[in-house]
Motif scaffolding. Structure first.
Motif, PDB file in Angstrom:
ATOM      1  N   ARG A  55     -45.498  -0.327  44.164  1.00 49.49           N
ATOM      2  CA  ARG A  55     -46.324  -0.504  42.970  1.00 49.49           C
ATOM      3  C   ARG A  55     -45.747  -1.520  41.993  1.00 49.49           C
ATOM      4  NH1 ARG A  55     -47.227   4.397  45.075  1.00 49.49           N
ATOM      5  NH2 ARG A  55     -49.284   5.336  44.836  1.00 49.49           N
ATOM      6  N   ALA A  56     -44.590  -2.078  42.328  1.00 51.09           N
ATOM      7  CA  ALA A  56     -43.956  -3.039  41.431  1.00 51.09           C
ATOM      8  C   ALA A  56     -44.827  -4.265  41.200  1.00 51.09           C
ATOM      9  CB  ALA A  56     -42.591  -3.446  41.990  1.00 51.09           C
ATOM     10  N   GLU A  57     -45.439  -4.783  42.256  1.00 51.19           N
ATOM     11  CA  GLU A  57     -46.270  -5.980  42.129  1.00 51.19           C
ATOM     12  C   GLU A  57     -47.467  -5.730  41.224  1.00 51.19           C
ATOM     13  OE1 GLU A  57     -48.606  -9.232  44.984  1.00 51.19           O
ATOM     14  OE2 GLU A  57     -47.360  -7.653  45.876  1.00 51.19           O
ATOM     15  N   TYR A  58     -47.965  -4.488  41.217  1.00 53.31           N
ATOM     16  CA  TYR A  58     -49.125  -4.140  40.387  1.00 53.31           C
ATOM     17  C   TYR A  58     -48.784  -4.247  38.902  1.00 53.31           C
ATOM     18  CZ  TYR A  58     -53.012  -1.352  38.554  1.00 53.31           C
ATOM     19  OH  TYR A  58     -54.103  -0.918  37.858  1.00 53.31           O
ATOM     20  N   LEU A  59     -47.519  -4.003  38.547  1.00 58.41           N
ATOM     21  CA  LEU A  59     -47.106  -4.042  37.151  1.00 58.41           C
ATOM     22  C   LEU A  59     -46.682  -5.434  36.699  1.00 58.41           C
ATOM     23  CD1 LEU A  59     -44.961  -0.776  36.843  1.00 58.41           C
ATOM     24  CD2 LEU A  59     -47.422  -1.064  36.606  1.00 58.41           C
ATOM     25  N   ALA A  60     -46.402  -6.312  37.643  1.00 59.22           N
ATOM     26  CA  ALA A  60     -45.916  -7.653  37.313  1.00 59.22           C
ATOM     27  C   ALA A  60     -46.924  -8.404  36.451  1.00 59.22           C
ATOM     28  CB  ALA A  60     -45.627  -8.434  38.586  1.00 59.22           C
ATOM     29  N   GLY A  61     -46.462  -8.899  35.313  1.00 60.75           N
ATOM     30  CA  GLY A  61     -47.310  -9.683  34.424  1.00 60.75           C
ATOM     31  C   GLY A  61     -48.314  -8.883  33.628  1.00 60.75           C
ATOM     32  N   ARG A  62     -48.291  -7.557  33.727  1.00 59.30           N
ATOM     33  CA  ARG A  62     -49.254  -6.710  33.022  1.00 59.30           C
ATOM     34  C   ARG A  62     -48.613  -6.085  31.787  1.00 59.30           C
ATOM     35  NH1 ARG A  62     -53.183  -4.614  36.590  1.00 59.30           N
ATOM     36  NH2 ARG A  62     -54.147  -3.697  34.723  1.00 59.30           N
ATOM     37  N   THR A  93     -37.863  -4.025  35.723  1.00 54.91           N
ATOM     38  CA  THR A  93     -37.517  -4.708  36.979  1.00 54.91           C
ATOM     39  C   THR A  93     -38.744  -5.288  37.666  1.00 54.91           C
ATOM     40  OG1 THR A  93     -37.703  -2.665  38.309  1.00 54.91           O
ATOM     41  CG2 THR A  93     -35.561  -3.138  37.311  1.00 54.91           C
ATOM     42  N   ALA A  94     -39.933  -4.821  37.297  1.00 55.30           N
ATOM     43  CA  ALA A  94     -41.165  -5.341  37.899  1.00 55.30           C
ATOM     44  C   ALA A  94     -41.677  -6.593  37.205  1.00 55.30           C
ATOM     45  CB  ALA A  94     -42.251  -4.259  37.880  1.00 55.30           C
ATOM     46  N   GLY A  95     -41.078  -6.949  36.065  1.00 53.07           N
ATOM     47  CA  GLY A  95     -41.501  -8.150  35.352  1.00 53.07           C
ATOM     48  C   GLY A  95     -42.828  -8.012  34.632  1.00 53.07           C
ATOM     49  N   PRO A  96     -43.040  -6.926  33.852  1.00 58.16           N
ATOM     50  CA  PRO A  96     -44.294  -6.795  33.108  1.00 58.16           C
ATOM     51  C   PRO A  96     -44.367  -7.771  31.942  1.00 58.16           C
ATOM     52  CG  PRO A  96     -42.779  -5.086  32.427  1.00 58.16           C
ATOM     53  CD  PRO A  96     -42.114  -5.816  33.558  1.00 58.16           C
ATOM     54  N   ALA A  97     -45.567  -7.997  31.418  1.00 61.45           N
ATOM     55  CA  ALA A  97     -45.714  -8.876  30.258  1.00 61.45           C
ATOM     56  C   ALA A  97     -45.162  -8.215  29.007  1.00 61.45           C
ATOM     57  CB  ALA A  97     -47.185  -9.232  30.060  1.00 61.45           C
ATOM     58  N   SER A  98     -45.360  -6.897  28.885  1.00 60.28           N
ATOM     59  CA  SER A  98     -44.854  -6.167  27.731  1.00 60.28           C
ATOM     60  C   SER A  98     -44.757  -4.692  28.104  1.00 60.28           C
ATOM     61  CB  SER A  98     -45.775  -6.329  26.515  1.00 60.28           C
ATOM     62  OG  SER A  98     -47.027  -5.685  26.743  1.00 60.28           O
ATOM     63  N   ILE A  99     -43.963  -3.953  27.327  1.00 58.40           N
ATOM     64  CA  ILE A  99     -43.820  -2.513  27.522  1.00 58.40           C
ATOM     65  C   ILE A  99     -43.921  -1.838  26.164  1.00 58.40           C
ATOM     66  CG2 ILE A  99     -42.418  -0.632  28.448  1.00 58.40           C
ATOM     67  CD1 ILE A  99     -40.856  -2.696  30.069  1.00 58.40           C
ATOM     68  N   ALA A 100     -44.734  -0.799  26.091  1.00 56.56           N
ATOM     69  CA  ALA A 100     -44.834   0.029  24.896  1.00 56.56           C
ATOM     70  C   ALA A 100     -44.728   1.489  25.329  1.00 56.56           C
ATOM     71  CB  ALA A 100     -46.142  -0.227  24.153  1.00 56.56           C
ATOM     72  N   VAL A 101     -44.542   2.374  24.365  1.00 55.26           N
ATOM     73  CA  VAL A 101     -44.441   3.803  24.644  1.00 55.26           C
ATOM     74  C   VAL A 101     -45.495   4.536  23.824  1.00 55.26           C
ATOM     75  CG1 VAL A 101     -42.970   5.854  24.563  1.00 55.26           C
ATOM     76  CG2 VAL A 101     -41.958   3.622  25.060  1.00 55.26           C
TER      77      VAL A 101
END
Length: 231
Positions: A177-184, A208-216
């Motif tokens: 599922r890492a690719e699904y999170l990449a850039g998202r 590690t998946a390279g997302p565009a941003s992370i929030a909680v």
């Protein structure tokens, strides 16, 4: 889903007659099955959206962890009242920004449970919140993106450093599922944010998946000014 919603509306009077709506916090009479009484509503303490300690990650918390939110969490998480997921998610959704028109929806990733804890409890409360938030149009739920591959003890009563040690290396991203999170844009979903140790472990895995941003996003956030032991 539309058919289910229509049936729910049709049978609501019968359900209310057999099971009169009660406030899930204090037990007082309320107008709807998924509502709080006015007194309990008034005691919810809405925080400013701030960062996870040690990380520049925005936290969208519905309420501080006080007496009222504590009763709701205990009923939901340990009392098995999974129907509360809709109410809690609705409160969280009110704190989340609306997705931009034409933009990809953020990915809603719940904090994972170890398979043995999931088997004991019967459900992952954070996954249920993610799915409810997805139904409310706040994102796309990806409930299996993170894996707690090592069983960890209950973190209640542990300090921040002890929690960090316990969680080190316990949470990883599912490679499939890492690719699904990449850039998202990714929103990590939890019921209660305590010291931030679990969130930081999840954030590190998601990164590690390279997302565009992370929030909680969480229902309740523990704060020094609200001294209640988390569940």
């Amino acid at each position: 889903m539309a058919v289910v919603a229509q049936l729910a509306r049709q049978f609501a009077p019968v359900v209310d007659l057999l099971y009169p709506p009660r406030c899930p916090s204090c037990g007082g009479a309320v107008a709807a099955q998924d509502g709080l009484c006015l007194d309990c509503w008034s005691t919810l303490d809405v925080p400013d959206n701030t960062d996870v300690a040690g990380h520049a990650v925005p936290v969208h918390a519905a309420t501080y962890y006080n007496d009222t939110s504590r009763r709701l969490v205990l009923a939901y998480k340990h009392g098995g009242r999974i129907a509360l997921s809709r109410l809690l998610a609705r409160l969280v959704a009110a704190r989340l920004p609306d997705p931009q028109p034409g933009a990809s929806l953020p990915v809603l990733v719940p904090v994972p449970l170890h398979r043995w804890r999931l088997w004991q409890r019967g459900f992952n409360q954070s996954a249920l919140l993610s799915q409810e938030l997805a139904r409310m149009g706040k994102g796309e739920a990806e409930v299996a993106a993170l894996v707690r591959h090592r069983r960890t003890p209950n973190l209640g009563g542990l300090g921040r450093e002890a929690r960090e040690r316990v969680l080190k290396g316990a949470i990883r991203i599912d490679p499939s599922r890492a690719e699904y999170l990449a850039g998202r844009d990714v929103i990590l979903v939890d019921d209660v944010l305590t010291s931030g140790a679990t969130s930081r472990a999840c954030i590190a895995a998601i990164a590690t998946a390279g997302p565009a941003s992370i929030a909680v996003a969480c229902f309740a956030r523990v704060d020094e000014g609200h001294r209640f032991a988390p569940p």
